[in-house]
Motif scaffolding. Structure first.
Motif, short mmCIF file in Angstrom:
data_model
loop_
_atom_site.label_atom_id
_atom_site.label_comp_id
_atom_site.label_asym_id
_atom_site.label_seq_id
_atom_site.Cartn_x
_atom_site.Cartn_y
_atom_site.Cartn_z
N THR A 23 3.26 19.92 35.15
CA THR A 23 2.97 19.08 36.36
C THR A 23 1.85 19.83 37.34
OG1 THR A 23 4.76 20.01 37.66
CG2 THR A 23 5.13 17.89 36.54
N ALA A 46 -2.03 18.70 37.72
CA ALA A 46 -2.69 18.48 38.98
C ALA A 46 -4.01 19.42 39.36
CB ALA A 46 -1.59 18.67 40.24
N ALA A 65 -4.04 14.85 44.13
CA ALA A 65 -2.67 15.60 43.53
C ALA A 65 -1.72 14.39 43.28
CB ALA A 65 -2.38 16.59 44.13
N VAL A 66 -1.57 13.69 44.23
CA VAL A 66 -0.41 12.94 44.46
C VAL A 66 -0.44 11.71 43.20
CG1 VAL A 66 0.85 10.91 45.74
CG2 VAL A 66 0.44 12.90 46.69
N THR A 84 0.22 13.28 39.89
CA THR A 84 1.60 13.30 39.82
C THR A 84 2.35 11.96 39.15
OG1 THR A 84 1.95 15.05 41.18
CG2 THR A 84 4.00 13.88 40.77
N GLN A 132 4.01 11.11 35.62
CA GLN A 132 5.43 10.57 35.67
C GLN A 132 5.52 9.26 34.91
OE1 GLN A 132 8.04 12.20 36.52
NE2 GLN A 132 9.35 10.68 35.53
#
Length: 176
Positions: free
Chosen positions: A117, A121, A129-130, A133, A137
């Motif tokens: 992860t 990123a 970055a969000v 992620t 996922q």
């Protein structure tokens, strides 16, 4: 972002799908496999929980070590190798003790996810970055879902032992 970076991101996403596919296609079949080997409920509980206990004990220290060493990719490759070894071992063994060992190795393998992860990123700008992620996922969950679905089909047609072979194939592809 250049073509090389885009290719690396696509490759990483495919790796993620295959990695989680290989680890989760086998999960529903550990208990019946152990039962077929004559293991009792307490032993089955120990074997099944060894996967999570390995993660609890190793994931934090592994993340710290990879940060200090700055070598996340090495840990991720090691996780993929451990996945291949563990699911191949599950396919080959007929020993409850070895199932315990290989299931524990599989738990150790997925601890590399913490490194994955952070590495993924790093491919993108901080403000992405969000989103990065979330993308990763989705790949994780997609691999898990395909593993569960395909595992059911394979187990019904060829027996649950064959699911371990399919997992090994997926792990080998992830390494490639």
């Amino acid at each position: 972002m250049g073509q090389g970076a885009k290719r690396e991101i696509r490759t990483f996403k495919l790796f993620t799908v295959l990695f989680w596919f290989s680890n989760y296609i086998v999960t529903p079949y550990i208990t019946p496999y152990l039962q077929s080997l004559g293991a009792g409920n307490i032993v089955i509980g120990y074997v099944v929980s060894s996967y999570s206990i390995a993660q609890i004990l190793v994931r934090g220290p592994l993340g710290i070590a990879s940060d200090r060493m700055g070598r996340r990719k090495s840990f991720i490759v090691a996780g993929a190798v451990l996945t291949l070894v563990s699911v191949t071992g599950l396919w080959l063994t007929r020993s409850v003790a070895w199932v315990f060992v290989f299931r524990t190795l599989q738990g150790l393998a997925v601890t590399s996810w913490v490194c994955a992860t952070v590495l993924f990123a790093g491919y993108l700008r901080p403000e992405e970055a969000v989103g990065a992620t979330v993308q990763l996922q989705v790949c994780n969950s997609g691999g898990t879902l395909v593993g569960y679905l395909l595992g059911g089909l394979v187990a019904k047609r060829f027996g649950y032992g064959s699911v371990f072979l399919v997992a090994a194939s997926g792990a080998a592809l992830a390494l490639a």
